[in-house]
Design a protein around this motif. Sequence first.
Motif, PDB file in Angstrom:
ATOM      1  N   THR A  52      44.230  34.162  70.079  1.00  0.00           N
ATOM      2  CA  THR A  52      43.728  35.046  69.119  1.00  0.00           C
ATOM      3  C   THR A  52      43.264  36.756  68.415  1.00  0.00           C
ATOM      4  O   THR A  52      43.560  37.175  69.486  1.00  0.00           O
ATOM      5  CB  THR A  52      41.304  34.920  69.094  1.00  0.00           C
ATOM      6  N   ASN A  55      40.076  40.954  64.748  1.00  0.00           N
ATOM      7  CA  ASN A  55      39.711  40.696  63.295  1.00  0.00           C
ATOM      8  C   ASN A  55      40.060  41.791  62.860  1.00  0.00           C
ATOM      9  O   ASN A  55      38.297  42.578  62.006  1.00  0.00           O
ATOM     10  CB  ASN A  55      38.276  40.160  62.832  1.00  0.00           C
ATOM     11  N   SER A  89      36.057  36.162  57.992  1.00  0.00           N
ATOM     12  CA  SER A  89      34.714  36.875  58.283  1.00  0.00           C
ATOM     13  C   SER A  89      33.730  35.396  58.169  1.00  0.00           C
ATOM     14  O   SER A  89      32.595  35.798  58.378  1.00  0.00           O
ATOM     15  CB  SER A  89      34.347  38.036  58.054  1.00  0.00           C
ATOM     16  N   ASP A  94      38.920  29.753  55.724  1.00  0.00           N
ATOM     17  CA  ASP A  94      40.584  30.424  56.158  1.00  0.00           C
ATOM     18  C   ASP A  94      41.695  29.810  55.338  1.00  0.00           C
ATOM     19  O   ASP A  94      41.405  29.259  53.999  1.00  0.00           O
ATOM     20  CB  ASP A  94      40.263  29.730  58.263  1.00  0.00           C
ATOM     21  N   ASP A 168      39.240  42.948  57.805  1.00  0.00           N
ATOM     22  CA  ASP A 168      38.975  42.010  58.964  1.00  0.00           C
ATOM     23  C   ASP A 168      39.131  40.064  59.013  1.00  0.00           C
ATOM     24  O   ASP A 168      38.231  39.876  59.769  1.00  0.00           O
ATOM     25  CB  ASP A 168      37.188  42.126  58.993  1.00  0.00           C
ATOM     26  N   GLU A 170      41.339  37.551  60.720  1.00  0.00           N
ATOM     27  CA  GLU A 170      41.442  37.141  62.116  1.00  0.00           C
ATOM     28  C   GLU A 170      42.889  36.152  62.163  1.00  0.00           C
ATOM     29  O   GLU A 170      43.086  35.721  61.357  1.00  0.00           O
ATOM     30  CB  GLU A 170      40.708  36.252  63.018  1.00  0.00           C
TER      31      GLU A 170
END
Length: 648
Positions: A52, A55, A89, A94, A168, A170
């Motif tokens: 991961t 972000n 976020s 996604d 932001d 990820e």
Amino acid sequence: MPLIGELADTFDDGVVDTGKWPSNYNTGGGGDPTEAGGRARVACDTGFSAFTSDNTYTLADSHAWVEMYPPAAGGAATEAWAQLLIASSTSGTDAIAEVNAVTGDLTLAVRTGYFDPAATILTYNPVAHRWIRIREFGGNLLFDTSPDGLTWTNQRTTASPAWVGDADLEIQLIAHRDSGTPDVAEFDNFNVTPSTAVFADLTDDFDAPTVDTVKWPDNYNTGPGGTLPDQPAGLARVPCDTGFAAYASAPIYRLQDSHARVQMFPPHGPGHSESFAQLIVLSDVVGTQIVFEVDAATNILLMAIHEGFIDENPATLPYDATQHAWLGVREDAGTLVWETSPDGREWTSRHTTTAPAWTAQNNLSVQLLAHCTPLVTGGPPSDDYAYFDNFNIRPELPAGYTVAVDWAGDGDFDGPYDDVTGDVMQRGPVTFSYGRDQARQLAPPRVGTLSMVLCNADRIYSPENPDSPLADDLSPAAPVKVETVFADVMYPLFTGRVDDFEVHPDRGDRTVDITALDLLSLLQGVKISTELYQAQRTGTLIGVILDTIGWTGPRDLDLGATFVPWWWLEESDAFSAMTELLASEGPPSIAYVGPDGTFIFRDRHHRLLRAASLSPQAYFAAGAAGECSPVYGYGTGGYGEGGYGGGA
């Protein structure tokens, strides 16, 4: 606000890069993700586990791709999957590319609340779909697949949701199963273009009128004017100002067992606190790079590995524009070498260190960069350039003969009038010979000779002419050399010194006759004395003669087949002493100075032992009936051992 495309990892070093993947996790208790075997390994159990990122990224006009190896079904009920996940976020909002080993599906989705009613579902093919890519371009979100990471096929295109431009986002490389046997999913080459190219594959002579954007796709200039590098007059031209400008390749190369070399012309130094040109090899980590720099403001040659743009154990040398005209960086068996060359053909190592592991990655790039900082802040722009030429191109030698006289006697043959080839008269061409006095095995050695006639219409070679730039240097004993180039190989033909110099001042015959002797003449007329030697071979004793007269040139001496019981010299002529040793050795022994200035002694057995005498050196054959010229050819080998004569 970095682009997702700026995050790249080969996973080759066996250690998770926490700067790239600071938020790795595993909710199933099976251990955090790791790197092994050159891949990212993520546990696939009833929890969720992922590599991961932070972000802090945006997907707008960027991309994320990865080579994916999904888990086995392993008895799972409905799902055992691996995903490339780009998360906003908002939880559940996604984009995913998911391979489910239970269903055999590849799902391409843009989800809200973990659901996309318009998701594209394909039958997963582990070969055709081994690489997965999600990218944003022109207001669209595109999902692509590839078998090799080079040739891509678009599988879905949809309008980009607004969140792709957020700063932001990820990235997760994630795996999960609902039941069954725990396994792992593996990922490789995140945002790394798979390439077998090495830097030596990238070549450019910069002769085209425009930049080759296939070779240099990422050229840039951050300076006030922003003018991109170009290539007028057969050179790569890079603006040098308060910003940074560079020719920049694609990040698809490997330095391991390869090299990057270029001819460099740095910017001007006066008026600047720094004014440099650089050859840089960049890794996939910003600020981690190999630097070879010429700073014209300080006249310093810098060799360093940067980490975070900071020099790590740098090496420096005073910059020499002749000896350091070419700069090169290469990796060889784990060693990183910085090297320079005056001509791009013969290279000298200037600094070495252990090569960092990333030189083996296939996502490196190279830049030819320039930057200047004026001494006066806020002053006018420098309006200067650095120039580069012949990137990874070894210059070829022009075919033909060269006749040179080192008038200054400094050993360089690079004076403005040292190359006399253009002045050699056709009626008095260069002729030379060396070897034996006669074409007989019993003949004694002879001093090699050269003769030539030079045009003196401008009276450059007239010592009485006060306007001649050579007036003070026209004297006997100036070094002379004759060379020829064939098939890009230079062959020396004669090395010696001027013996006689005769000027013809007649209006109808303004020429100069020059004769020269090869270096065997250094033994003539020299009286030497030695200590007493017992039971020494002839080759050893010839070496004693050379040592005694102070011979500093190269030598190639056979041991000799004859032992001399007792031997000494007392005020004896060195040349005569050498001749007597040859007589003791017996035919067909010989001593001579080769065309490159090497003193050579061959004993009486050399024709029985040496490859040059045992292997054919040339073959000649008559032409077929009716042909006007013979058929001939040349084999490998050197000059005839008994001597050589020729004309140029």
